[in-house]
Write a protein that holds these residues in place. Structure first.
Motif, PDB file in Angstrom:
ATOM      1  N   UNK B  46       0.837  -1.213   0.000  1.00  0.00           N
ATOM      2  CA  UNK B  46       0.000   0.000   0.000  1.00  0.00           C
ATOM      3  C   UNK B  46       0.868   1.258   0.000  1.00  0.00           C
ATOM      4  N   UNK B  47       1.973   1.184   0.761  1.00  0.00           N
ATOM      5  CA  UNK B  47       2.832   2.362   0.895  1.00  0.00           C
ATOM      6  C   UNK B  47       3.701   2.591  -0.343  1.00  0.00           C
ATOM      7  N   UNK B  48       3.733   1.624  -1.233  1.00  0.00           N
ATOM      8  CA  UNK B  48       4.565   1.777  -2.439  1.00  0.00           C
ATOM      9  C   UNK B  48       6.039   1.572  -2.166  1.00  0.00           C
ATOM     10  N   UNK B  49       6.358   0.759  -1.146  1.00  0.00           N
ATOM     11  CA  UNK B  49       7.767   0.558  -0.776  1.00  0.00           C
ATOM     12  C   UNK B  49       8.435  -0.600  -1.510  1.00  0.00           C
ATOM     13  N   UNK B  50       7.634  -1.429  -2.184  1.00  0.00           N
ATOM     14  CA  UNK B  50       8.222  -2.610  -2.835  1.00  0.00           C
ATOM     15  C   UNK B  50       8.680  -2.210  -4.240  1.00  0.00           C
ATOM     16  N   UNK B  51       9.992  -2.129  -4.411  1.00  0.00           N
ATOM     17  CA  UNK B  51      10.538  -1.640  -5.677  1.00  0.00           C
ATOM     18  C   UNK B  51      10.690  -2.781  -6.671  1.00  0.00           C
ATOM     19  N   UNK B  52      11.362  -3.857  -6.247  1.00  0.00           N
ATOM     20  CA  UNK B  52      11.653  -4.962  -7.161  1.00  0.00           C
ATOM     21  C   UNK B  52      11.577  -6.276  -6.410  1.00  0.00           C
ATOM     22  N   UNK B  53      11.020  -7.277  -7.070  1.00  0.00           N
ATOM     23  CA  UNK B  53      11.058  -8.635  -6.525  1.00  0.00           C
ATOM     24  C   UNK B  53      11.599  -9.514  -7.638  1.00  0.00           C
ATOM     25  N   UNK B  54      12.815 -10.008  -7.447  1.00  0.00           N
ATOM     26  CA  UNK B  54      13.443 -10.850  -8.477  1.00  0.00           C
ATOM     27  C   UNK B  54      13.455 -12.288  -7.962  1.00  0.00           C
ATOM     28  N   UNK B  55      12.927 -13.159  -8.797  1.00  0.00           N
ATOM     29  CA  UNK B  55      12.777 -14.547  -8.366  1.00  0.00           C
ATOM     30  C   UNK B  55      13.493 -15.455  -9.347  1.00  0.00           C
ATOM     31  N   UNK B  56      14.365 -16.300  -8.828  1.00  0.00           N
ATOM     32  CA  UNK B  56      14.850 -17.393  -9.665  1.00  0.00           C
ATOM     33  C   UNK B  56      14.828 -18.660  -8.830  1.00  0.00           C
ATOM     34  N   UNK B  57      15.064 -19.825  -9.438  1.00  0.00           N
ATOM     35  CA  UNK B  57      14.857 -21.070  -8.680  1.00  0.00           C
ATOM     36  C   UNK B  57      15.697 -21.145  -7.408  1.00  0.00           C
ATOM     37  N   UNK B  58      16.835 -20.431  -7.379  1.00  0.00           N
ATOM     38  CA  UNK B  58      17.701 -20.549  -6.199  1.00  0.00           C
ATOM     39  C   UNK B  58      17.587 -19.424  -5.196  1.00  0.00           C
ATOM     40  N   UNK B  59      16.904 -18.356  -5.528  1.00  0.00           N
ATOM     41  CA  UNK B  59      16.920 -17.204  -4.617  1.00  0.00           C
ATOM     42  C   UNK B  59      15.782 -16.240  -4.905  1.00  0.00           C
ATOM     43  N   UNK B  60      15.446 -15.461  -3.874  1.00  0.00           N
ATOM     44  CA  UNK B  60      14.485 -14.360  -4.034  1.00  0.00           C
ATOM     45  C   UNK B  60      15.196 -13.094  -3.561  1.00  0.00           C
ATOM     46  N   UNK B  61      15.176 -12.084  -4.401  1.00  0.00           N
ATOM     47  CA  UNK B  61      15.802 -10.816  -4.018  1.00  0.00           C
ATOM     48  C   UNK B  61      14.738  -9.720  -4.038  1.00  0.00           C
ATOM     49  N   UNK B  62      14.591  -9.071  -2.890  1.00  0.00           N
ATOM     50  CA  UNK B  62      13.572  -8.030  -2.748  1.00  0.00           C
ATOM     51  C   UNK B  62      14.274  -6.691  -2.529  1.00  0.00           C
ATOM     52  N   UNK B  63      13.867  -5.680  -3.284  1.00  0.00           N
ATOM     53  CA  UNK B  63      14.435  -4.344  -3.101  1.00  0.00           C
ATOM     54  C   UNK B  63      13.338  -3.417  -2.590  1.00  0.00           C
ATOM     55  N   UNK B  64      13.638  -2.785  -1.453  1.00  0.00           N
ATOM     56  CA  UNK B  64      12.674  -1.923  -0.771  1.00  0.00           C
ATOM     57  C   UNK B  64      13.102  -0.457  -0.933  1.00  0.00           C
ATOM     58  N   UNK B  65      12.132   0.429  -1.135  1.00  0.00           N
ATOM     59  CA  UNK B  65      12.413   1.868  -1.149  1.00  0.00           C
ATOM     60  C   UNK B  65      12.083   2.420   0.231  1.00  0.00           C
ATOM     61  N   UNK B  66      13.085   2.886   0.990  1.00  0.00           N
ATOM     62  CA  UNK B  66      12.785   3.423   2.318  1.00  0.00           C
ATOM     63  C   UNK B  66      11.938   4.692   2.205  1.00  0.00           C
ATOM     64  N   UNK B  67      10.952   4.818   3.098  1.00  0.00           N
ATOM     65  CA  UNK B  67      10.146   6.047   3.095  1.00  0.00           C
ATOM     66  C   UNK B  67      11.022   7.212   3.544  1.00  0.00           C
TER      67      UNK B  67
END
Lengths: 259, 169
Positions: B46-67
């Motif tokens: 809701x806050x719009x903090x989720x910038x990127x979610x990269x998914x591959x079979x071995x890993x999940x990488x999440x990039x957050x935008x700090x408010x």
């Protein structure tokens, strides 16, 4: 927090670590000084405001130390807490003892106006990791500028003792006010590489031109030239020794502990 | 993760993926559903903090935008993201980025409505702030700084109620 992963290209610019260290130390020292007002500010709202300002500035310092750590190794806590006083590179403007509320406002005014000119010269710079962070910092600093400008007006206009105290504070800080623009080693390289838009002497001139009309309108003293610009970030003095003792006390009480 | 295999099997059973291609959409939805630790009525989506979610079979990488750059809730958000994605059975890394600056315009309509319902005026120019309790425009800013970096203090002269508003940044 994991440091930002957005450090794609590490530019081999000699002056960059010194620039980052000077900015991070400025934000760290003013942030810690602001936090000293928590609980003793003249109004409850100002307790909250100074605490919030401190939190912002310490956040900026942490992000800048993270960038520096990416370039040179180490980590933000080691950079912030594990140096002896002479190794800090903040501007001497921030080395005066806490003083009264007028002193806090005068210090914040001179620092925030200087920092705004410096940030402007870094925004859109060639190193994305720093330019992006600066863009974000500027959005937060807008509130800081409004806050301190309102207080400067208030103390200057009310007359009597508050005005006298404000003038005394500006007079005491004046000779050190321009030290935010003390030259940085290898500064020409920073300008040539497009990281910094102009030399510090030019930025200082911009800053003086920017604050002159406000100080004139409020009939407040203009800061005189810095006596020894080359020592503006190296000669800290006793007030900083005391502050350093305060902000390293917890860290020294249990080295290596995780909080 | 020592129990990785078991976890993976459980996750596959729950998600019905059966070891096929990772479901990036479902992972993103799970990240966006995580409540903000300081304002649990809204999610980080809701806050719009989720910038990127990269998914591959071995890993999940999440990039957050700090408010806000120094927001102390970031540590809690990182832990919540890691925990919230446990069922997907892959190592999760969470980083922050300023590549796109977070602005209060990133808050979704649902996020603004949830803030309002919780008594927090959504971000607006100070002249446009309305009392979240009685909707009056007869409000004054008491302080630009509030209990967290992202909030200001207001007072409603109509219903005589102090309230908080999210700062426009």
């Amino acid at each position: 927090m994991t440091p930002p992963n957005a450090v794609p290209v590490t530019p081999a610019v000699a002056g960059l670590p010194d620039l980052l260290l000077s900015m991070a130390d400025d934000e760290f020292v003013i942030g810690f000084s602001d936090s000293e007002w928590t609980g003793i500010a003249p109004l409850l709202e100002e307790d909250v405001a100074m605490s919030s300002l401190a939190q912002d500035e310490l956040g900026h310092a942490a992000a800048l130390y993270d960038l520096l750590a990416e370039l040179t190794g180490g980590d933000r806590d080691v950079l912030a807490y594990d140096r002896e006083p002479p190794a800090y590179r903040h501007a001497r403007l921030l080395d005066h003892a806490r003083g009264d509320w007028a002193m806090a406002i005068a210090r914040r005014y001179l620092y925030e106006t200087s920092d705004a000119v410096r940030l402007e010269a870094l925004a859109g710079g060639s190193w994305a990791a720093l330019a992006d962070l600066v863009g974000k910092i500027q959005r937060e600093e807008r509130y800081h500028g409004l806050h301190v400008a309102a207080w400067l007006d208030r103390l200057a206009h009310v007359g009597g003792e508050p005005r006298e105290r404000l003038i005394a504070a500006l007079t005491a800080l004046g000779p050190d006010a321009g030290t935010v623009f003390a030259p940085i080693p290898d500064e020409p390289g920073l300008v040539e590489s497009g990281i910094l838009a102009a030399r510090m002497t030019e930025l200082e001139a911009r800053w003086r031109a920017a604050i002159e009309p406000t100080l004139e309108r409020l009939e407040l003293p203009q800061p005189p030239p810095v006596r020894d610009p080359h020592e503006g970030r190296t000669k800290h003095g006793e007030a900083f020794d005391w502050l350093h003792g305060e902000f390293t006390a917890v860290r020294r009480s249990d080295p290596g502990a995780l909080w | 993760m020592s129990e990785g295999r078991t976890h993976l099997e459980i996750a596959r059973a729950r998600s019905g993926l059966g070891g096929g291609a990772p479901d990036a959409g479902r992972i993103r939805t799970a990240v966006e559903a995580i409540p903000d630790p300081e304002l649990p009525v809204v999610t980080i989506g809701d806050l719009g903090m989720v910038h990127r979610v990269e998914v591959d079979p071995g890993a999940i990488r999440v990039t957050i935008l700090p408010t806000f750059i120094g927001c102390p809730a970031l540590e809690l958000i990182r832990d919540a993201v890691v925990e919230g994605l446990t069922d997907f059975g892959r190592p999760v890394t969470v980083t922050t980025s300023f590549e796109t600056p977070w602005t209060s315009e990133r808050i979704s309509a649902a996020g603004r409505a949830a803030l309002l319902a919780a008594g927090i005026a959504p971000p607006a120019d100070p002249d446009d702030v309305r009392c979240p309790y009685c909707a009056s425009a007869r409000v004054v800013m008491d302080s630009a700084f509030g209990p967290t970096q992202c909030r200001s203090l207001f007072y409603c002269r109509e219903c005589r109620q102090p309230f908080e508003a999210m700062k426009p940044v």
